[in-house]
Design an enzyme around this catalytic site. Structure first.
Site, PDB file in Angstrom:
ATOM      1  N   LYS A   1       0.830  -1.214   0.000  1.00  0.00           N
ATOM      2  CA  LYS A   1       0.000   0.000   0.000  1.00  0.00           C
ATOM      3  C   LYS A   1       0.864   1.264   0.000  1.00  0.00           C
ATOM      4  CE  LYS A   1      -2.132  -1.141   3.836  1.00  0.00           C
ATOM      5  NZ  LYS A   1      -1.447  -2.436   4.112  1.00  0.00           N
TER       6      LYS A   1
ATOM      7  N   ARG B   1      -9.910   0.693   8.534  1.00  0.00           N
ATOM      8  CA  ARG B   1      -9.452  -0.676   8.787  1.00  0.00           C
ATOM      9  C   ARG B   1     -10.513  -1.490   9.513  1.00  0.00           C
ATOM     10  NH1 ARG B   1      -3.678   0.474   8.699  1.00  0.00           N
ATOM     11  NH2 ARG B   1      -2.406  -1.372   8.863  1.00  0.00           N
TER      12      ARG B   1
ATOM     13  N   ARG C   1      11.390  -5.443   5.607  1.00  0.00           N
ATOM     14  CA  ARG C   1      11.076  -4.054   5.202  1.00  0.00           C
ATOM     15  C   ARG C   1      11.995  -3.090   5.961  1.00  0.00           C
ATOM     16  NH1 ARG C   1       5.086  -1.860   5.394  1.00  0.00           N
ATOM     17  NH2 ARG C   1       5.045  -2.950   7.390  1.00  0.00           N
TER      18      ARG C   1
ATOM     19  N   ARG D   1      11.001  -1.103  11.507  1.00  0.00           N
ATOM     20  CA  ARG D   1       9.866  -0.808  12.397  1.00  0.00           C
ATOM     21  C   ARG D   1       9.752  -1.828  13.520  1.00  0.00           C
ATOM     22  NH1 ARG D   1       4.758   0.143   8.485  1.00  0.00           N
ATOM     23  NH2 ARG D   1       3.778  -0.917  10.244  1.00  0.00           N
TER      24      ARG D   1
ATOM     25  N   ARG E   1      -0.971  -8.956  13.162  1.00  0.00           N
ATOM     26  CA  ARG E   1      -1.586  -7.976  12.252  1.00  0.00           C
ATOM     27  C   ARG E   1      -2.365  -8.669  11.148  1.00  0.00           C
ATOM     28  NH1 ARG E   1       3.853  -5.283  11.303  1.00  0.00           N
ATOM     29  NH2 ARG E   1       2.958  -4.039   9.630  1.00  0.00           N
TER      30      ARG E   1
HETATM   31  P1  ADP Z   1       1.032  -1.775   7.504  1.00  0.00           P
HETATM   32  O1  ADP Z   1       2.008  -1.000   6.665  1.00  0.00           O
HETATM   33  O2  ADP Z   1       1.627  -2.984   8.093  1.00  0.00           O
HETATM   34  O3  ADP Z   1      -0.260  -2.043   6.812  1.00  0.00           O
HETATM   35  P2  ADP Z   1       0.482   0.679   8.977  1.00  0.00           P
HETATM   36  O4  ADP Z   1       1.759   1.418   8.866  1.00  0.00           O
HETATM   37  O5  ADP Z   1      -0.632   1.113   8.092  1.00  0.00           O
HETATM   38  O6  ADP Z   1       0.747  -0.890   8.792  1.00  0.00           O
HETATM   39  O7  ADP Z   1      -0.047   0.699  10.480  1.00  0.00           O
HETATM   40  C1  ADP Z   1       0.800   0.363  11.562  1.00  0.00           C
HETATM   41  C2  ADP Z   1      -0.026   0.209  12.821  1.00  0.00           C
HETATM   42  O8  ADP Z   1      -0.693   1.442  13.130  1.00  0.00           O
HETATM   43  C3  ADP Z   1      -1.150  -0.823  12.755  1.00  0.00           C
HETATM   44  O9  ADP Z   1      -0.696  -2.144  13.010  1.00  0.00           O
HETATM   45  C4  ADP Z   1      -2.090  -0.311  13.842  1.00  0.00           C
HETATM   46  O10 ADP Z   1      -1.608  -0.616  15.148  1.00  0.00           O
HETATM   47  C5  ADP Z   1      -1.982   1.207  13.669  1.00  0.00           C
HETATM   48  N1  ADP Z   1      -3.012   1.693  12.703  1.00  0.00           N
HETATM   49  C6  ADP Z   1      -2.766   2.311  11.502  1.00  0.00           C
HETATM   50  N2  ADP Z   1      -3.920   2.626  10.901  1.00  0.00           N
HETATM   51  C7  ADP Z   1      -4.923   2.196  11.709  1.00  0.00           C
HETATM   52  C8  ADP Z   1      -6.339   2.201  11.612  1.00  0.00           C
HETATM   53  N3  ADP Z   1      -6.991   2.725  10.561  1.00  0.00           N
HETATM   54  N4  ADP Z   1      -7.045   1.638  12.645  1.00  0.00           N
HETATM   55  C9  ADP Z   1      -6.429   1.108  13.722  1.00  0.00           C
HETATM   56  N5  ADP Z   1      -5.099   1.055  13.855  1.00  0.00           N
HETATM   57  C10 ADP Z   1      -4.339   1.584  12.871  1.00  0.00           C
HETATM   58  P1  ADP Z   2       2.114  -1.860   3.204  1.00  0.00           P
HETATM   59  O1  ADP Z   2       2.100  -0.343   3.208  1.00  0.00           O
HETATM   60  O2  ADP Z   2       0.904  -2.448   2.550  1.00  0.00           O
HETATM   61  O3  ADP Z   2       2.387  -2.452   4.543  1.00  0.00           O
HETATM   62  P2  ADP Z   2       4.723  -1.596   1.844  1.00  0.00           P
HETATM   63  O4  ADP Z   2       4.517  -0.737   0.637  1.00  0.00           O
HETATM   64  O5  ADP Z   2       5.383  -0.971   3.024  1.00  0.00           O
HETATM   65  O6  ADP Z   2       3.324  -2.308   2.263  1.00  0.00           O
HETATM   66  O7  ADP Z   2       5.553  -2.892   1.371  1.00  0.00           O
HETATM   67  C1  ADP Z   2       5.958  -3.886   2.295  1.00  0.00           C
HETATM   68  C2  ADP Z   2       7.359  -4.388   1.917  1.00  0.00           C
HETATM   69  O8  ADP Z   2       7.283  -5.118   0.694  1.00  0.00           O
HETATM   70  C3  ADP Z   2       8.385  -3.272   1.691  1.00  0.00           C
HETATM   71  O9  ADP Z   2       9.638  -3.708   2.140  1.00  0.00           O
HETATM   72  C4  ADP Z   2       8.366  -3.064   0.167  1.00  0.00           C
HETATM   73  O10 ADP Z   2       9.628  -2.603  -0.314  1.00  0.00           O
HETATM   74  C5  ADP Z   2       8.065  -4.464  -0.331  1.00  0.00           C
HETATM   75  N1  ADP Z   2       7.214  -4.464  -1.540  1.00  0.00           N
HETATM   76  C6  ADP Z   2       6.267  -3.572  -1.909  1.00  0.00           C
HETATM   77  N2  ADP Z   2       5.699  -3.923  -3.086  1.00  0.00           N
HETATM   78  C7  ADP Z   2       6.301  -5.082  -3.441  1.00  0.00           C
HETATM   79  C8  ADP Z   2       6.142  -5.973  -4.573  1.00  0.00           C
HETATM   80  N3  ADP Z   2       5.255  -5.725  -5.552  1.00  0.00           N
HETATM   81  N4  ADP Z   2       6.918  -7.081  -4.599  1.00  0.00           N
HETATM   82  C9  ADP Z   2       7.814  -7.329  -3.613  1.00  0.00           C
HETATM   83  N5  ADP Z   2       8.004  -6.547  -2.546  1.00  0.00           N
HETATM   84  C10 ADP Z   2       7.267  -5.430  -2.468  1.00  0.00           C
END
Ligand code: ADP
Ligand code: ADP
Length: 209
Positions: free
Chosen positions: A13, A88, A127, A155, A166
């Site tokens: 994302k 979410r 990551r 992170r 998660r």
């Molecule tokens: P990821 O990249 O793994 O999808 P995020 O960076 O979006 O995770 O979020 C990290 C953490 O922040 C989540 O695991 C949760 O604890 C909190 N968080 C982020 N967005 C939300 C939301 N919309 N509702 C509840 N918790 C959230």
């Molecule tokens: P999210 O915001 O959904 O948690 P991220 O964009 O942070 O996801 O991506 C999670 C990890 O996977 C990062 O280390 C990123 O560099 C890697 N990644 C993102 N897109 C791809 C892809 N299409 N194939 C492989 N790895 C990816």
């Protein structure tokens, strides 16, 4: 354009959001980034959110909703925004819908990035983030240039244990958003397996640009 990105942790994302906001000139609203900033600055909100985040739990709806509503009310959201990581839960989606309705607006498109669970842990534990630019890297799939390797951040919630928690939250609490938005006719499904460029091309095709 008002757009939402949904998908499991590690679906890509953040990676795709960075590309889309540049291409479509949207304000990027990442609730994860907002919470991490609040934690770092030790604000009241950050102190409340930190424990949930560390465990891989969701931050309670009321806190998230208040934060996002305040953010959406700012001027830079007037012409379009990209919500990354919000909503979410269905409670959050209901709150967003009610606020949009009150403002005479609606969400145009919800992009669901689908990646199977067995690929997620690898993406998450390796990551890395560049704190200076916000760029998202991966030790194997998107390595950072050697000269910035020292400043990369891992992170706290990017451990295998928190990742599994998660994923469980995603399937239990977030995946009901799929029928929610599908029922409103605005859900677009995108296969998130493949290179980031391939995923970007699929998204462009789905949103018609
Ligand atoms: P990821 O990249 O793994 O999808 P995020 O960076 O979006 O995770 O979020 C990290 C953490 O922040 C989540 O695991 C949760 O604890 C909190 N968080 C982020 N967005 C939300 C939301 N919309 N509702 C509840 N918790 C959230
Ligand atoms: P999210 O915001 O959904 O948690 P991220 O964009 O942070 O996801 O991506 C999670 C990890 O996977 C990062 O280390 C990123 O560099 C890697 N990644 C993102 N897109 C791809 C892809 N299409 N194939 C492989 N790895 C990816």
């Amino acid at each position: 354009m008002r757009m939402i990105l949904v998908g499991p942790p590690g679906a890509g994302k953040g990676t795709q959001a960075a590309r889309l906001v540049t291409k479509h000139q949207l304000t990027h609203i990442s609730t994860g980034d907002m919470f991490r900033e609040a934690v770092q600055n030790k604000t009241d909100l950050g102190q409340k959110a930190e424990e949930y985040m560390k465990r891989g739990d969701l931050v309670p709806d009321a806190l998230v909703i208040e934060m996002v509503m305040e953010r959406l009310g700012r001027d830079d959201c007037a012409t379009g925004f990209m919500l990354d990581g919000f909503p979410r839960t269905v409670v959050q989606a209901d709150a967003l819908e009610a606020a949009m309705k009150q403002a005479g607006m609606s969400i145009d498109v919800v992009v669901l990035i689908e990646v199977p669970d067995d690929l997620i842990v690898d993406r998450i534990v390796d990551r890395r983030m560049d704190p200076d630019t916000g760029e998202i890297y991966h030790l194997k799939f998107h390595p950072a240039p050697a000269e910035i390797a020292d400043r990369l951040v891992h992170r706290k919630d990017d451990t295998e244990e928190a990742c599994r928690a998660r994923l469980e939250k995603y399937h239990g609490e977030t995946s009901p958003l799929i029928p929610f938005y599908d029922g409103r006719g605005i859900l677009k499904r995108v296969d998130g397996v493949g290179s980031p460029d391939e995923v970007s091309a699929r998204i462009a095709q789905q949103i018609g640009s």
